[in-house]
Design a protein around this motif. Structure first.
Motif, PDB file in Angstrom:
ATOM      1  N   VAL A   1     -18.916-107.729  43.217  1.00 32.61           N
ATOM      2  CA  VAL A   1     -20.194-107.120  43.168  1.00 32.61           C
ATOM      3  C   VAL A   1     -20.626-107.091  44.735  1.00 32.61           C
ATOM      4  CG1 VAL A   1     -23.056-107.646  42.915  1.00 32.61           C
ATOM      5  CG2 VAL A   1     -21.430-107.847  40.905  1.00 32.61           C
TER       6      VAL A   1
ATOM      7  N   ARG B   1     -21.134-103.633  46.988  1.00 29.57           N
ATOM      8  CA  ARG B   1     -22.459-103.360  47.392  1.00 29.57           C
ATOM      9  C   ARG B   1     -22.386-103.454  48.897  1.00 29.57           C
ATOM     10  NH1 ARG B   1     -27.114-104.396  44.534  1.00 29.57           N
ATOM     11  NH2 ARG B   1     -27.887-105.797  45.924  1.00 29.57           N
TER      12      ARG B   1
ATOM     13  N   GLY C   1     -14.714 -98.643  37.386  1.00 31.06           N
ATOM     14  CA  GLY C   1     -16.053 -98.127  37.013  1.00 31.06           C
ATOM     15  C   GLY C   1     -17.254 -99.192  37.398  1.00 31.06           C
ATOM     16  N   MET C   2     -16.906-100.429  37.421  1.00 33.94           N
ATOM     17  CA  MET C   2     -17.987-101.434  37.857  1.00 33.94           C
ATOM     18  C   MET C   2     -18.162-101.029  39.400  1.00 33.94           C
ATOM     19  SD  MET C   2     -19.017-102.984  35.440  1.00 33.94           S
ATOM     20  CE  MET C   2     -20.193-103.933  36.338  1.00 33.94           C
TER      21      MET C   2
ATOM     22  N   ALA D   1     -17.874 -98.392  40.967  1.00 33.91           N
ATOM     23  CA  ALA D   1     -18.682 -97.067  41.030  1.00 33.91           C
ATOM     24  C   ALA D   1     -20.372 -97.160  40.790  1.00 33.91           C
ATOM     25  CB  ALA D   1     -17.853 -96.112  40.276  1.00 33.91           C
ATOM     26  N   SER D   2     -20.506 -98.279  39.817  1.00 36.08           N
ATOM     27  CA  SER D   2     -21.836 -98.513  39.339  1.00 36.08           C
ATOM     28  C   SER D   2     -22.549 -99.388  40.422  1.00 36.08           C
ATOM     29  CB  SER D   2     -21.882 -99.274  37.971  1.00 36.08           C
ATOM     30  OG  SER D   2     -21.462-100.734  38.037  1.00 36.08           O
ATOM     31  N   LEU D   3     -21.870 -99.911  41.369  1.00 34.33           N
ATOM     32  CA  LEU D   3     -22.504-100.780  42.337  1.00 34.33           C
ATOM     33  C   LEU D   3     -22.551 -99.925  43.796  1.00 34.33           C
ATOM     34  CD1 LEU D   3     -20.914-104.175  41.074  1.00 34.33           C
ATOM     35  CD2 LEU D   3     -23.429-103.824  41.390  1.00 34.33           C
ATOM     36  N   SER D   4     -22.107 -98.930  43.935  1.00 38.19           N
ATOM     37  CA  SER D   4     -22.180 -98.189  45.067  1.00 38.19           C
ATOM     38  C   SER D   4     -22.159 -96.665  44.956  1.00 38.19           C
ATOM     39  CB  SER D   4     -20.784 -98.255  45.631  1.00 38.19           C
ATOM     40  OG  SER D   4     -20.264 -97.314  46.838  1.00 38.19           O
ATOM     41  N   THR D   5     -22.682 -95.798  46.139  1.00 38.28           N
ATOM     42  CA  THR D   5     -22.946 -94.582  45.851  1.00 38.28           C
ATOM     43  C   THR D   5     -21.524 -93.578  46.514  1.00 38.28           C
ATOM     44  OG1 THR D   5     -24.217 -94.220  47.786  1.00 38.28           O
ATOM     45  CG2 THR D   5     -25.001 -94.345  45.534  1.00 38.28           C
TER      46      THR D   5
ATOM     47  N   GLY E   1     -23.627 -90.567  34.626  1.00 37.29           N
ATOM     48  CA  GLY E   1     -24.170 -90.911  35.666  1.00 37.29           C
ATOM     49  C   GLY E   1     -23.205 -91.911  36.622  1.00 37.29           C
ATOM     50  N   ILE E   2     -21.918 -92.316  36.047  1.00 38.75           N
ATOM     51  CA  ILE E   2     -21.379 -93.195  36.881  1.00 38.75           C
ATOM     52  C   ILE E   2     -19.848 -92.563  36.958  1.00 38.75           C
ATOM     53  CG2 ILE E   2     -20.364 -95.494  37.517  1.00 38.75           C
ATOM     54  CD1 ILE E   2     -23.462 -95.474  37.665  1.00 38.75           C
ATOM     55  N   PRO E   3     -19.473 -91.588  37.776  1.00 38.84           N
ATOM     56  CA  PRO E   3     -18.098 -90.852  37.815  1.00 38.84           C
ATOM     57  C   PRO E   3     -17.185 -91.905  38.551  1.00 38.84           C
ATOM     58  CG  PRO E   3     -19.520 -90.130  39.488  1.00 38.84           C
ATOM     59  CD  PRO E   3     -20.321 -91.024  38.808  1.00 38.84           C
ATOM     60  N   VAL E   4     -15.945 -91.759  37.812  1.00 42.45           N
ATOM     61  CA  VAL E   4     -14.780 -92.436  38.596  1.00 42.45           C
ATOM     62  C   VAL E   4     -13.702 -91.261  38.845  1.00 42.45           C
ATOM     63  CG1 VAL E   4     -12.589 -93.882  38.556  1.00 42.45           C
ATOM     64  CG2 VAL E   4     -15.073 -94.887  38.040  1.00 42.45           C
TER      65      VAL E   4
ATOM     66  N   HIS F   1     -22.985-100.214  33.539  1.00 39.06           N
ATOM     67  CA  HIS F   1     -22.765 -99.260  34.603  1.00 39.06           C
ATOM     68  C   HIS F   1     -23.973 -99.009  35.277  1.00 39.06           C
ATOM     69  CE1 HIS F   1     -19.171 -98.653  31.908  1.00 39.06           C
ATOM     70  NE2 HIS F   1     -18.509 -99.209  33.176  1.00 39.06           N
TER      71      HIS F   1
ATOM     72  N   HIS G   1     -17.035-101.569  29.217  1.00 36.07           N
ATOM     73  CA  HIS G   1     -16.824-102.822  30.258  1.00 36.07           C
ATOM     74  C   HIS G   1     -17.898-103.967  30.032  1.00 36.07           C
ATOM     75  CE1 HIS G   1     -15.064 -99.467  33.182  1.00 36.07           C
ATOM     76  NE2 HIS G   1     -14.539 -99.536  32.191  1.00 36.07           N
TER      77      HIS G   1
ATOM     78  N   ASN H   1     -20.640 -85.647  35.009  1.00 36.46           N
ATOM     79  CA  ASN H   1     -20.001 -86.602  36.260  1.00 36.46           C
ATOM     80  C   ASN H   1     -19.259 -85.973  37.173  1.00 36.46           C
ATOM     81  OD1 ASN H   1     -21.084 -89.067  35.478  1.00 36.46           O
ATOM     82  ND2 ASN H   1     -19.259 -90.127  34.396  1.00 36.46           N
TER      83      ASN H   1
ATOM     84  N   LEU I   1     -21.662 -85.178  39.684  1.00 31.74           N
ATOM     85  CA  LEU I   1     -22.206 -86.428  40.331  1.00 31.74           C
ATOM     86  C   LEU I   1     -21.178 -86.934  41.273  1.00 31.74           C
ATOM     87  CD1 LEU I   1     -23.999 -88.329  37.328  1.00 31.74           C
ATOM     88  CD2 LEU I   1     -24.682 -87.636  39.834  1.00 31.74           C
TER      89      LEU I   1
ATOM     90  N   ARG J   1     -21.412 -87.475  45.361  1.00 33.53           N
ATOM     91  CA  ARG J   1     -20.924 -88.413  46.233  1.00 33.53           C
ATOM     92  C   ARG J   1     -20.124 -87.916  47.381  1.00 33.53           C
ATOM     93  NH1 ARG J   1     -19.897 -93.945  43.009  1.00 33.53           N
ATOM     94  NH2 ARG J   1     -21.812 -93.981  41.452  1.00 33.53           N
TER      95      ARG J   1
ATOM     96  N   GLN K   1     -27.254 -88.550  50.297  1.00 34.67           N
ATOM     97  CA  GLN K   1     -26.961 -90.099  49.923  1.00 34.67           C
ATOM     98  C   GLN K   1     -28.200 -90.845  49.179  1.00 34.67           C
ATOM     99  OE1 GLN K   1     -23.731 -91.305  51.171  1.00 34.67           O
ATOM    100  NE2 GLN K   1     -24.208 -92.993  49.796  1.00 34.67           N
TER     101      GLN K   1
ATOM    102  N   TYR L   1     -31.349 -91.741  42.291  1.00 30.46           N
ATOM    103  CA  TYR L   1     -30.892 -91.184  40.977  1.00 30.46           C
ATOM    104  C   TYR L   1     -30.365 -92.486  40.532  1.00 30.46           C
ATOM    105  CZ  TYR L   1     -28.058 -89.090  37.315  1.00 30.46           C
ATOM    106  OH  TYR L   1     -27.221 -88.661  36.416  1.00 30.46           O
ATOM    107  N   GLN L   2     -29.480 -93.236  40.992  1.00 30.48           N
ATOM    108  CA  GLN L   2     -29.225 -94.440  40.302  1.00 30.48           C
ATOM    109  C   GLN L   2     -29.993 -95.563  39.892  1.00 30.48           C
ATOM    110  OE1 GLN L   2     -25.488 -94.329  42.608  1.00 30.48           O
ATOM    111  NE2 GLN L   2     -24.625 -96.427  41.458  1.00 30.48           N
TER     112      GLN L   2
ATOM    113  N   MET M   1     -32.060 -94.324  36.524  1.00 32.67           N
ATOM    114  CA  MET M   1     -31.101 -94.607  35.456  1.00 32.67           C
ATOM    115  C   MET M   1     -31.325 -96.057  35.190  1.00 32.67           C
ATOM    116  SD  MET M   1     -27.296 -92.951  35.699  1.00 32.67           S
ATOM    117  CE  MET M   1     -26.726 -93.780  37.255  1.00 32.67           C
TER     118      MET M   1
END
Lengths: 172, 172, 172, 172, 172, 172, 172, 172
Positions: A48, A52, A74-75, A77-81, A109-112, B41, B71, H122, H125, H129, H139, H145-146, H149
């Motif tokens: 985390v 971040r 994925g995690m 990506a969800s904690l950063s832009t 919402g959360i692309p990888v 996410h 996840h 995605n 998105l 990014r 940014q 946006y995040q 959500m």
């Protein structure tokens, strides 16, 4: 010391043999990177804070490799832009199809940005294409890299023509 | 108010139709639970604190449903020492095989007790079997539940014998 | 002699190399277990009586490993109200996807807590999480185990930073 | 009353729509059968006694249909020496690939004669081929059945030739 | 010379290592068989005449093994009314899932009794179960075979109990 | 020099070991061919001009082998009106199922005649069948080839009958 | 009457809706064909004679569609030296992956030119490419067909640019 | 007019319903894009020139959607040094697993950033990014946006708590 702009992270040090391909390519292009182990499952809080803080530390792209129930890309990506590139690591039991699906099938919402199984080299090249958008020198280096690949194929084709397939196979 | 001992969480409210099967079964057995949406996410920090506080709040089992790159169950298991039960939600594109693999293929150290795709009812029954280890009344209720299932099959077999398969199919 | 609280059973002694990982982990946590071979197909009646007597003998969790058309975990779950943990054994022909599906896809009413293919270690850890619900010492040990895993990852990350990826790979 | 020589059993009455195809074919060939519901998971002891008594009751072939983690055919085969024919029932989540693998991948020692997913009709025809080995009239009926199928294809081919594919499709 | 009652055929002599398991089991039960190579694709007319003459030659069961686009079992079943048992041979590229599907997914009318990938031994045991329907001695031998398997598992369980899993693994 | 009528192309020289099987078969039938490396991804423009000029150079069939995200056969087919035969190369991670699907699943309008994974020999035989449509000598050679295959199977069957399966296996 | 040069055959008249796409395309190119039902399993001898006589009747390409355990294309290819094009028909249970594998995975010696699942249109276009090798008019027609496809895409692109994606979607 | 910085291309206008999700998201973020149809197979030369000119026209990211044997994203990536994002379109026969594998399994040298099946949102998105790396306003928008959500999930969790799961399901 040059500031790191790419983070190469992986869920386990057993992924290093694969992920080092990304490091080698970034070395070749003189792009500074940090390479480390961050486990989503064994060090969730470290993950985390790593994710971040990445942007603040100057990171511009994160390359994350993981295998099996691969939650790291994925995690993060969800904690950063930042753009996150996922590398599915081949597994002993299911050949990496588990890694591939658990990295790529992210919800809206959360692309990888996922690359081929075990193809950490392509993850680095994708990072380079992204960085090159604001670095014309890098852009030129990438163009030269593509030309070199092209030339190498033509050279092999020429050799194959010259020596025939039997000799080519023996010399391989 | 009775303290909740089971947490039923899901990655999205679109999983509720499936996950409510778990709630219904716990209701039937008079086990108190909390049911909520926690997205790995979209709300990663909420997930971290939810998982870390679950035990302190008195939770004894966590049932987590998720689909696609699922996840939630694995991350919650990495942030708690409670038993975590994962429910792979069927997806529109890959029928839930993605959910299944990204929940079950956890690395050594962090187990997720995974049940069949969309089978939230079995997740509840697994939670009940776990809770029954220290609750002999619940144990008896479970034994009666299994006997009722048994009786229902025998009743259907008797009806099938009595009316024949053609009538049985028509009456279904 | 300490009473066994966990049963580790498997369909064939060829599964022992995998299933012994569960035994080793329970040894490490000083949890007493019985480990034996019970074949659903070659000794069906032994399986029936084993499953039906497990609870009376003091067992609290059953870990069952099987490969191919893996019926042992599900059948044992149908003959007991104890929590049953299934370990899909990797097979020579289909890599264990057959084992996985025939263990996990149980119908409503009879849950099997399935873990990753060949991951008997996680089956043991899941059993420990369940037992820890009524054993605060065990709970603490589990928390320490998770901290040790965490520390080990951080140590590896520190080494990787110190020596660089090339040296790390050579020393692996 | 004529003694039953074929048992048609299924794990759930929801399988009856598929399994009745077997009954219809046996009716057509005037072979006496018993059709009933026997759940490996919900009525395990009933299954044990059913399988163990089948031969004594005069049964010569057992047709068993089941879906998901489909244990019925294999368990019945382990409790009898009669030939057991398995019918994998199509499932809502995995299209019956789970049923297929958990029926067919039996270990050495306990064979299940598996037919195509949902193809209970072929299970009946296989039973008929087995029974015909000691019943020359049945053998002749089977030969006539195959000739009728043959004639029907030729008739369709003739119609297709006569009317052309457009008309054929409209009349279908 | 005793008349052959079982035909063991295979698409290629490269399948012999697998298919010989069937021969060995029939030898053990003193059942006379013919074993030969009949390729659906390389000797289609030989296959047609072999299948059409099998019954007249006294064959009662045909065991057919084939790999890849495995057409032999289904084609033989379409040219005979004998019970045909199909053995999917494991392939180098797709692990035998191609063999399995092209043997088992037969259309209504032409059943193939399919066993597990590479499990020619079970094909033989299935043939024995079929032959035993009209041979009470064979029936008894099969019952004894099942008892021996049962005893062997119990013996292994006893040894495992006696020596412990570590010694057992070393002695394996 | 005889004009080349078949082009054997491949995406990488690592495919040569497989693709040389096609060359050997064409040699055996005295059909002149060109064999070379043309990468859709590393030399896209070379691929475009190669495909567009093939017909003018006298090519009549193009055999294209590629692995992974295998785009070569389909792209060449879209740039020519010659028949294009695709050979999916087995890959290290997904066994060639990726190659197979990315070659065969072409949209309406652009067909690729796909053969089995790694079966470049069959690609050559398919090319020969096509060329034989306007070359009666070649047609006869193909018929003789099929007879030789037939004879070889019969010879093996005769040997198996003569020596028995044990000796046959030892001599293999 | 013009002599038929293409045979369109299928295992069942239920495949006609798919296979008629091939007929329509051949009609469009004024190529004469025969379309009929030939079942490998229900009419094996008709299949043998059909395949053996096809060339003598003047056929130059055989298009064979089949589903499930799809043996028709491979068996026809083994009984003829004409190029055989296989069309895997989508199945209700396994989506045609069974059809695809049982058509394409042919052993060395007997090639089947396989096209995408249900894509009988591409089978016709492949036949046309083959016939065009000795028919320059047909070659030109094929080139014009490819140009028309090209023009249609450009027209759609122009419309999309003109009206925007919202209107385009509404008008679709 | 604002210069386009993102290209959204697709192999067929039948992909527009999916790909328009990307357009809608870019509209929402006020990023200018071009959306058009470019078929790798039907308009290969248009594809070559489109890909080669994209950078010169000012494009910074290319989003390419394609289904089946999906060659568009990989071919465009091989003809440009821009980052290319691939969207596998769900197919009628294989659910998009064919699209996914033929997009993602690219060889070393040519990366395609692949997202989940049908998840064009995605892809947008991910493009955002990437663009945000040199656009701090963007940014911030992404961060908001995040947060939105996140807030939406919390709102749903609050409603679920307030009304209970039964009412929630009814109101959905």
């Amino acid at each position: 010391m040059k500031k790191h702009v790419v983070a190469i992270i992986m869920g386990s040090d057993s992924d290093l043999a694969v992920m080092s391909d990304a490091a080698r390519l970034l070395d070749e292009f003189h792009i500074s990177y940090e390479i480390t182990v961050v486990s989503a499952h064994r060090t969730p809080l470290r993950m985390v804070s790593y994710a971040r803080n990445a942007e603040m530390k100057g990171m511009r792209v994160i390359i994350a490799g993981a295998g099996g129930a691969a939650h790291l890309p994925g995690m993060v990506a969800s904690l950063s832009t930042l753009p996150v590139i996922g590398v599915p690591i081949k597994t002993r039991t299911l050949d990496g199809i588990d890694s591939l699906l658990s990295i790529i099938q992210m919800p809206l919402g959360i692309p990888v940005a996922t690359v081929a199984i075990n193809n950490a080299g392509n993850a680095a090249l994708l990072a380079l294409r992204i960085l090159a958008l604001s670095d014309s020198q890098l852009q030129e280096k990438l163009a030269r890299y593509q030309k070199r690949m092209n030339a190498m194929v033509r050279k092999k084709a020429a050799k194959l023509k010259r020596v025939g397939y039997q000799s080519y196979l023996k010399s391989a």
